[in-house]
Design an enzyme around this catalytic site. Structure first.
Site, PDB file in Angstrom:
ATOM      1  N   GLU A 276       0.728  -1.299  -0.006  1.00 25.16           N
ATOM      2  CA  GLU A 276       0.148  -0.098   0.046  1.00 25.16           C
ATOM      3  C   GLU A 276       0.866   1.426   0.031  1.00 25.16           C
ATOM      4  O   GLU A 276       0.292   2.233  -0.808  1.00 25.16           O
ATOM      5  CB  GLU A 276      -0.907  -0.162   1.207  1.00 25.16           C
ATOM      6  CG  GLU A 276      -1.892   1.120   1.320  1.00 25.16           C
ATOM      7  CD  GLU A 276      -3.126   0.751   2.243  1.00 25.16           C
ATOM      8  OE1 GLU A 276      -4.113   0.304   1.811  1.00 25.16           O
ATOM      9  OE2 GLU A 276      -2.833   1.209   3.474  1.00 25.16           O
TER      10      GLU A 276
ATOM     11  N   LYS B 209     -15.854 -10.360   9.732  1.00 23.98           N
ATOM     12  CA  LYS B 209     -15.742 -11.897  10.467  1.00 23.98           C
ATOM     13  C   LYS B 209     -14.109 -12.169  10.644  1.00 23.98           C
ATOM     14  O   LYS B 209     -13.360 -12.101   9.687  1.00 23.98           O
ATOM     15  CB  LYS B 209     -16.368 -12.740   9.714  1.00 23.98           C
ATOM     16  CG  LYS B 209     -17.016 -13.756  10.559  1.00 23.98           C
ATOM     17  CD  LYS B 209     -18.342 -13.807  10.600  1.00 23.98           C
ATOM     18  CE  LYS B 209     -19.125 -14.695  11.474  1.00 23.98           C
ATOM     19  NZ  LYS B 209     -20.518 -14.796  10.875  1.00 23.98           N
TER      20      LYS B 209
ATOM     21  N   TYR C 118     -12.152 -10.960  12.409  1.00 24.07           N
ATOM     22  CA  TYR C 118     -10.952  -9.762  11.931  1.00 24.07           C
ATOM     23  C   TYR C 118      -9.697  -9.975  12.803  1.00 24.07           C
ATOM     24  O   TYR C 118      -8.700  -9.655  12.546  1.00 24.07           O
ATOM     25  CB  TYR C 118     -11.703  -8.682  12.131  1.00 24.07           C
ATOM     26  CG  TYR C 118     -10.672  -7.161  11.725  1.00 24.07           C
ATOM     27  CD1 TYR C 118     -10.274  -6.537  12.661  1.00 24.07           C
ATOM     28  CD2 TYR C 118     -10.454  -6.942  10.347  1.00 24.07           C
ATOM     29  CE1 TYR C 118      -9.256  -5.589  12.442  1.00 24.07           C
ATOM     30  CE2 TYR C 118      -9.626  -6.108  10.061  1.00 24.07           C
ATOM     31  CZ  TYR C 118      -9.125  -5.455  11.356  1.00 24.07           C
ATOM     32  OH  TYR C 118      -8.244  -4.263  10.804  1.00 24.07           O
TER      33      TYR C 118
ATOM     34  N   ARG D 200      -4.270  -9.732  10.693  1.00 22.59           N
ATOM     35  CA  ARG D 200      -3.393  -8.611  10.801  1.00 22.59           C
ATOM     36  C   ARG D 200      -3.550  -7.556   9.878  1.00 22.59           C
ATOM     37  O   ARG D 200      -3.678  -6.379  10.023  1.00 22.59           O
ATOM     38  CB  ARG D 200      -1.656  -8.948  10.844  1.00 22.59           C
ATOM     39  CG  ARG D 200      -1.422  -9.721  11.916  1.00 22.59           C
ATOM     40  CD  ARG D 200      -1.288  -8.956  13.244  1.00 22.59           C
ATOM     41  NE  ARG D 200      -0.851  -7.741  12.888  1.00 22.59           N
ATOM     42  CZ  ARG D 200       0.635  -7.488  12.903  1.00 22.59           C
ATOM     43  NH1 ARG D 200       1.462  -8.676  12.993  1.00 22.59           N
ATOM     44  NH2 ARG D 200       1.172  -6.188  12.831  1.00 22.59           N
TER      45      ARG D 200
END
Ligand code: NAG
Ligand code: NAG
Ligand code: NAG
Ligand code: NAG
Length: 332
Positions: free
Chosen positions: A281, A323, A325, A329
Site C-alpha cells: 500500500e 468476520k 477480523y 493482521r
C-alpha cells in the site's frame, strides 16, 4: 477515410524505420497502436456526459481533484448514459483477487457471491482467483457473462510477503494473458463484500480508492512511508490523498504499469533490507503520487461498516468483511 490512409502510411514508415533502426518494435505492436488510434477516433465519453461535479450543501464530499480527476460518489453519475455508451462500446472487465492462506478461505465465497450480484451487472466479467491451495476453492454458481479463472500461486510464509508478492504476480498475469482477455481490470482484497451496484462509473484509465480512515485528513497526517531509504518515501507536506490498496484498477495497460513499478520498488527495498510501513500500500501510494490516478472512488466503494457512517456516505457499494477480523493482521 483520409485519416486511415494517413495512419496506415505512417505505420508502414514506422515499421521501415523500426527495421532500419533495429528497434525492438514489432509489427504487431504497431498494429495494436493503430487499433488504439482508430478506437480513439470514435466519440469518447466525456466526464460532462456522465458525471455531475456540482457540489451542494447536503453533499460535502469533494467531487474532483485539483488535477481534474472525478471523485465518484453516489448521485454524481448517470447510470443510463453510461449503460448506453458501453452498450455501443462493449468492454470486458477483469477482477483479480488473492485468497492465500487458510484464514482467507472463509472470505472467498462471500466475495464471489456478492460480486456476482453487484459487480458490473450486465457486463462481461472475468474473475481471476489466485490461490495457493485449490482445495480451498468454494463452489459458486455464477450468472451468465461471468467467467472464473483460477491460478495457483506459490505459498509464502508471512502475510507481509504475500502482500508484497501480489504486485509481481498481477503484472506477470496481465502481461501473460489478462491483457488479451479484458479491457479493464480491478485488483481487490478478498475480505470484502459487495453491498450495492458497483458499476461502469468506476471504470477509468487508472482508478484509486480513497481510504475510509484517511479521506478527510490532510496529506501531512496520513501514514505514507516516511523513511527516506525506502522507494515508497513521500516527504511530509507532499502527497494528495491516502489510497487504499484493497481496491485499485484501470485499463490493463495502466494496471500493468502500476503493478510492475510497485513490484520493482518492493524488490529494491528488499535488497536494501527495508520494508515500507504499509507494505504494497505504501508503494501504491508512492506510485499514485508520481502518476496521479485519472479517477478516484469515494469511500463508499470500500467502507468499513464498523465505523459510523458520516453524512457523505450515502450508499455503501463495497464493505470490509469483518468476520474473524482479530485473527487478521492485514487484509489481502
Ligand atoms: C448535480 O448535483 C447537484 C448537487 O447534488 C444537484 O443539485 C443537481 O441537480 C445535479 N445536477 C444534475 C443534472 O443531476
Ligand atoms: C494539487 O494539490 C497538491 C497538494 O494536495 C499540490 O501539491 C499541487 O500543487 C496541486 N496542484 C495544482 C495543479 O493545483
Ligand atoms: C530507515 O530505514 C533504515 C533501513 O531499515 C534504517 O536503518 C533507518 O534507521 C531508518 N530511518 C529512520 C529515520 O527510521
Ligand atoms: C457510533 O455512534 C454511536 C452512537 O452515536 C456511538 O455510541 C459509538 O461509539 C460510535 N462508534 C464509533 C466507532 O465511533
Amino acid at each position: 477515410m483520409r485519416y486511415k490512409i494517413l495512419i496506415l502510411s505512417l505505420l508502414v514508415l514506422m515499421s521501415l524505420y523500426a527495421q532500419y533502426r533495429e528497434y525492438p518494435f514489432s509489427i504487431k505492436k504497431l498494429q495494436m497502436t493503430y487499433q488504439c488510434w482508430s478506437l480513439k477516433n470514435q466519440p469518447e465519453l466525456q466526464p460532462s456526459d456522465w458525471f455531475n461535479a456540482t457540489m451542494d450543501s447536503t453533499h460535502m464530499g469533494m467531487r474532483a481533484t485539483n488535477w481534474s480527476a472525478p471523485i465518484v460518489w453516489t448521485n454524481t453519475y448517470n447510470e443510463l448514459v453510461l449503460a448506453s455508451y458501453y452498450k455501443k462500446h462493449p468492454v470486458t472487465v477483469g477482477l483479480i483477487v488473492f485468497a492465500v492462506g487458510r484464514y482467507l478461505l472463509y472470505y472467498l465465497g462471500h466475495f464471489l457471491e456478492s460480486a456476482d450480484r453487484f459487480f458490473m451487472v450486465n457486463q462481461k466479467v472475468i474473475i481471476y482467483i489466485m490461490l495457493d491451495d485449490f482445495s480451498y476453492m468454494p463452489w459458486v454458481d455464477l450468472s451468465r457473462h461471468r467467467t472464473l479463472k483460477i491460478f495457483k500461486i506459490k505459498q509464502e510464509r508471512r502475510w507481509q510477503d504475500i502482500s508484497m508478492v501480489r504486485m509481481k504476480v498481477i503484472s506477470e498475469h496481465i502481461a501473460g494473458h489478462i491483457q488479451h482477455e479484458v479491457d479493464y481490470v480491478f485488483c481487490m482484497d478478498v475480505d470484502q463484500i459487495f453491498k450495492a451496484k458497483y458499476g461502469l462509473e468506476t471504470l477509468g484509465d487508472s482508478v484509486a480508492q480513497l481510504h475510509t480512515y484517511w479521506y478527510k485528513e490532510s496529506p501531512s497526517k496520513v501514514p505514507y512511508e516516511r523513511n527516506k531509504s525506502s522507494e515508497a518515501y513521500i516527504a511530509v507536506g507532499e502527497g494528495d490523498f491516502y489510497y487504499h490498496a484493497a481496491v485499485f484498477g484501470g485499463t490493463t495497460t495502466q494496471v500493468f504499469k502500476i503493478t510492475k513499478e510497485c513490484a520493482k520498488a518492493i524488490m529494491k527495498d528488499k535488497k536494501n533490507n527495508i520494508e515500507a510501513v504499509w507494505h504494497d500500500e505504501s508503494h501504491l501510494n508512492k506510485y499514485f503520487f508520481l502518476h496521479r490516478p485519472t479517477k478516484l472512488l469515494s469511500p463508499e466503494y470500500c467502507w468499513d461498516l464498523s465505523k459510523n457512517k458520516t453524512s457523505d456516505i450515502k450508499t455503501v457499494k463495497l464493505a470490509w468483511n469483518f468476520k474473524n477480523y482479530k485473527f487478521l493482521r492485514r487484509r489481502l
